[in-house]
Design an enzyme around this catalytic site. Structure first.
Site, mmCIF file in Angstrom:
data_model
loop_
_atom_site.group_PDB
_atom_site.id
_atom_site.type_symbol
_atom_site.label_atom_id
_atom_site.label_comp_id
_atom_site.label_asym_id
_atom_site.label_seq_id
_atom_site.Cartn_x
_atom_site.Cartn_y
_atom_site.Cartn_z
ATOM 1 C CD GLU A 117 -8.067 -3.352 1.366
ATOM 2 O OE1 GLU A 117 -7.457 -3.978 2.262
ATOM 3 O OE2 GLU A 117 -7.503 -2.814 0.415
ATOM 4 C CD GLU B 200 0.118 -1.036 3.212
ATOM 5 O OE1 GLU B 200 0.527 -1.953 2.494
ATOM 6 O OE2 GLU B 200 0.038 -1.111 4.430
#
Ligand SMILES: *[C@@H]1O[C@H](CO)[C@@H](O)[C@H](O)[C@H]1NC(C)=O
Ligand SMILES: *[C@@H]1O[C@H](CO)[C@@H](O)[C@H](O)[C@H]1NC(C)=O
Ligand SMILES: *[C@@H]1O[C@H](CO)[C@@H](O)[C@H](O)[C@H]1NC(C)=O
Ligand SMILES: *[C@@H]1O[C@H](CO)[C@@H](O)[C@H](O)[C@H]1NC(C)=O
Ligand SMILES: *[C@@H]1O[C@H](CO)[C@@H](O)[C@H](O)[C@H]1NC(C)=O
Ligand SMILES: *[C@@H]1O[C@H](CO)[C@@H](O)[C@H](O)[C@H]1NC(C)=O
Length: 537
Positions: free
Chosen positions: A210, A130
């Site tokens: 998420e 990420e």
């Protein structure tokens, strides 16, 4: 953890990116703290599914089950290394047919949250992590990505970022002009997590991009699960707040072939299992679980479920033991396995320089003179990534391992053949260190993935029924790198074993027994297709 990502996203129906933008719109209503779809207030309840972890024959089945669960959107990632194996070489066919997948999504009227990367992670071989967690924190790079996506997608699509709720993650992952969302699971307080999003987006829709329905497994680590009740309760809390939620994963699937990645946490290298079941609402085999029904009940409190029944689990069949009658030493079939001539070089070349992204590479040389007294074959400074089996004239001498065993002593005669079989264990998401992997299995040429039952907890490999033929002979090939038995056989079960006994230590290999073997099965023992089963190793 490797799941909090920076991504650019858009929501549009099917593949009609540009075309649909004229008639459809998707935007943010900052007054009402919500999304607007075609000008109407909209909230998504979505699930993640990875087309690259599911055989194409089952894409439609899985999407149908997601639709029947009451979802109105799916979130998908695009792993660039799956589609561009070598620079400039693209593959969007067969199991990589993303357009075909999106067409199926559109058939169900589901919306798509597309995460084209980079920075998808997903425990995938070599994919970046990420961006908000990446050390660079480079806003110019983010601006560059925005320009690339705007150039391809136009200015009508909504781009947004997602990051973990830590201050540094949000600071480095967000950018003015991109809608900032967060991602978190059961271990975080819903109210407090959304307060973190509010620091960056004081108004606009709450979004958990998420919401973790389960978790991944590492070789040698305990099998991980999340309770259906807690996952459903957490979802209900978020929906009560009016939030948009994407469940990661709705179906996990399988890391077939060499696609499983590895995490690197606190100096420990953690390779990820072949199964990506994830304890998700749809199991690795695509079957609805109790968790799916609990989630569906929660969703029904907020929006109408589609009429009709949830499809039942797909049939499984335990074929029992299947023996592998042909057994050959790997070194005897090199010409068969690698029909192109060997590549000659004065110095060992990397996998990458030989344009082989993963798998195994055999390095061979002849001893230049007699070596009477044992001398050190030295691969220090981690010259071997990740593991190398050393053989002299076909006889196993030992194993070199990154960060573990940098050298072994050997002796020999002028002209003896020295072989080093180097195994790539999965390029890292985070870092790399050690391994004693045991091998791979192919059914009808399809690589089911890596097996490592000695380490656990995964003991079986998932065999999709679509791989098996009911009319012709099915071929099983097992590459066993350690202790290949005299009479190899495999056992087909009708259920997975994902929580078997574990060993976190490197087992001593019995040198005398170690052989490199390829076992070939050519028999009609494995009968009718359209069934799934798990292979016990
Ligand atoms: C979550 O955080 C809020 C605000 O800090 C607090 O009021 C609430 O009790 C917390 N919930 C749980 C389940 O801990
Ligand atoms: C790799 O693991 C070994 C122990 O097996 C440890 O000593 C070493 O520090 C690790 N290397 C890295 C880079 O973390
Ligand atoms: C192995 O090779 C490295 C790099 O050339 C060298 O620094 C090291 O001393 C060698 N180790 C031994 C035991 O010879
Ligand atoms: C190689 O042999 C030397 C000399 O006997 C010994 O000191 C050394 O520990 C051995 N190295 C390995 C890796 O076995
Ligand atoms: C896995 O098996 C162990 C040993 O039987 C058990 O203690 C543990 O609860 C199981 N874990 C899960 C997630 O089922
Ligand atoms: C593995 O081999 C080492 C060195 O030969 C020995 O010291 C150790 O006890 C062995 N471990 C096991 C589990 O057999």
């Amino acid at each position: 953890m490797g799941l909090r990502l920076y991504v650019l996203m858009l929501i549009l129906k099917g593949l009609q990116f540009q075309a649909s933008s004229a008639s459809h719109s998707f935007s943010i209503d900052y007054t009402d703290n919500s999304f607007l779809k075609d000008g109407v207030k909209f909230r998504y309840i979505s699930g993640s599914i990875h087309y690259f972890r599911i055989p194409p024959a089952y894409w439609k089945d899985r999407l149908l089950k997601m639709y029947m669960s009451g979802l109105n959107a799916v979130q998908i990632y695009i792993p660039w290394n799956y589609h561009e194996p070598l620079p400039g070489v693209y593959n969007f066919a067969g199991d990589r047919d993303i357009e075909g997948f999106l067409d199926l999504v559109a058939q169900f009227g589901l919306l798509v949250i597309l995460r084209p990367g980079p920075y998808i992670c997903a425990e995938w071989e070599m994919v970046e992590n990420e961006y908000g967690s990446y050390y660079a924190c480079d806003y110019d790079y983010l601006r560059h990505l925005v320009a690339v996506f705007r150039a391809h997608l136009g200015d009508k699509v909504l781009l947004f970022t997602t990051d973990g709720t830590k201050e540094s993650e949000l600071r480095c992952g967000t950018l003015q002009g991109l809608y900032a969302t967060v991602d978190f699971g059961l271990d975080e307080n819903v109210t407090e997590a959304f307060e973190k999003q509010r620091i960056y987006e004081p108004r606009g829709p709450l979004v958990n991009s998420e919401y973790y329905t389960g978790w991944l497994d590492y070789w040698g680590e305990p099998h991980t699960t999340r309770s259906a009740e807690e996952v459903a309760d957490g979802l209900e809390k978020m929906l009560e707040l009016g939030a948009n939620v994407n469940m990661y994963m709705f179906q996990g699937g399988t890391n077939f072939g060499y696609w499983s990645g590895a995490d690197y946490n606190n100096g420990i290298y953690n390779p990820i299992t072949t199964s990506y079941d994830y304890d998700a609402p749809l199991s690795e085999a695509g079957d609805p679980t109790d968790k799916l029904y609990a989630i569906r009940t929660v969703i029904s409190k907020f929006q109408a479920l589609p009429a009709g029944p949830m499809p039942p689990p797909t049939p499984k069949f335990a074929y029992g033991y299947v023996s592998l009658p042909q057994r050959v030493a790997l070194l005897d079939v090199l010409g068969l396995l690698s029909p192109s001539l060997p590549f000659y070089s004065s110095f060992p070349l990397t996998f990458e320089s030989l344009k082989q992204p993963n798998g195994f590479m055999l390095y061979r040389t002849l001893l230049p003179h007699d070596i009477q007294e044992p001398v050190l074959l030295n691969a220090s400074e981690n010259g071997v990534h990740d593991l190398a089996y050393i053989l002299l004239n076909g006889v196993y001498k030992g194993t070199l391992e990154r960060n573990k065993v940098n050298g072994i002593n050997i002796s020999g005669q002028l002209g003896d053949t020295l072989d080093m079989l180097v195994e790539n264990m999965g390029h890292i998401n985070f870092g790399a260190n050690e391994s004693d992997f045991k091998g791979q299995i192919w059914i009808n040429g399809f690589n089911l993935g890596r097996f490592w039952p000695a380490r656990g907890p995964q003991k079986t490999l998932f065999v999709p029924g679509s791989l098996l033929s009911g009319s012709s002979v099915n071929t099983i090939v097992v590459l066993e790198l350690q202790d290949a038995p005299e009479k190899p056989r495999v056992l087909f079960l009708d259920r997975p074993l994902l929580n078997g006994t574990r060993s976190s230590t490197h087992k001593n290999k019995s040198k005398s027994n170690l052989r490199l073997a390829v076992s070939l099965l050519k028999s009609a023992d494995v009968t009718p297709a359209k069934r799934k089963q798990n292979l016990l190793l």
